[in-house]
Design a protein around this motif. Sequence first.
Motif: not given
Length: 343
Positions: A311-322, A325-338
Amino acid sequence: MNPEATGSRTSLHRRIRPFRTGGMALGGVPMATVLYLQGAPPGSWLFLAFTALLWPQLAWLLARRSADPYRAEIRNLLVDSALAGAWVPLMHFSLLPGALLLTLTTVDKISTGIRGLWLRSLPGMLLAMAAATLVTGGAFDPETPMPVILACLPVLLIHTTSVALGSYRLIRKVGLQNRELDRLHRTDSLTGLSGRADWERHAAELLREQAPGGAAACLLLIDIDEFKRVNDRHGHAAGDEVLRAIGATVGALLRSGDRAGRIGGDELVVLLPSTPEPLAIAVAERLRSAVEAIRLDDYPDVRPTVSIGVAGCGASSTLRDWFNAADRALYRAKDGGRNRVVA
């Protein structure tokens, strides 16, 4: 004498020995000068030989042969002060050598770092001074002739220098210990990567420093695939080996300025400053491939892989947002077969 206060109790007598031996030998020079100018009797010279030459060796033997060398050395230090107190009347209260002797002896007690030792030494010092005053009949001659002043200079200069050097070594030692404690505080002991507090601080700095229109920083959130199964099948020692190997692999592939850390459990994070998303994905793929190639000598059946969210930080206003965003991408990676990278 200037033993370091941080030494162990059992080595106190060994640390003090060279300072006592050298200090008392040096102190014997102005005392001998005073005795010579006074035309002192043989008894005073014998006591000087005992104080300056024999007592340091006797103190060493008493402490070394004691069942409790630390307590024995404390007693020796109190005797040091009593001897110093006795020598003031024996020198007829000659001002400079007497003041120098009492001051340096008290400083030595403070330099040991033993709380209150200098206060505990005062009664013995005063009693010895009173007893010696009775022996000399209260002879009083405070004037300090030039030969005595000159004899005092080596004691003053060498003792002051040794105290300064001892303090310098102690300050350096404490500084090194503080830096090591800071490193341990910032580093995860298992992976060798940054601890959570450290990488979160760097991530917050990246967000604050993000310049409009500049290359966005990226965050890689890494999860070890099937890590619980490794622990269940092979034990936690195998899990620790996997974490150490992956931590070393990630650390070896970092570029200058990148920062990797451990969140906790089986999750790691990598901060990539001034890195556009396509380049961050390429870095993540290199990390994924390198982890996939890891082989553990003690656990040949363990073949670790990782899933990575980018995840890039361009659209993230806080560390939690950033991070989310990376956590959501990680879950897609795991759901996609790891064992894959998703941005």
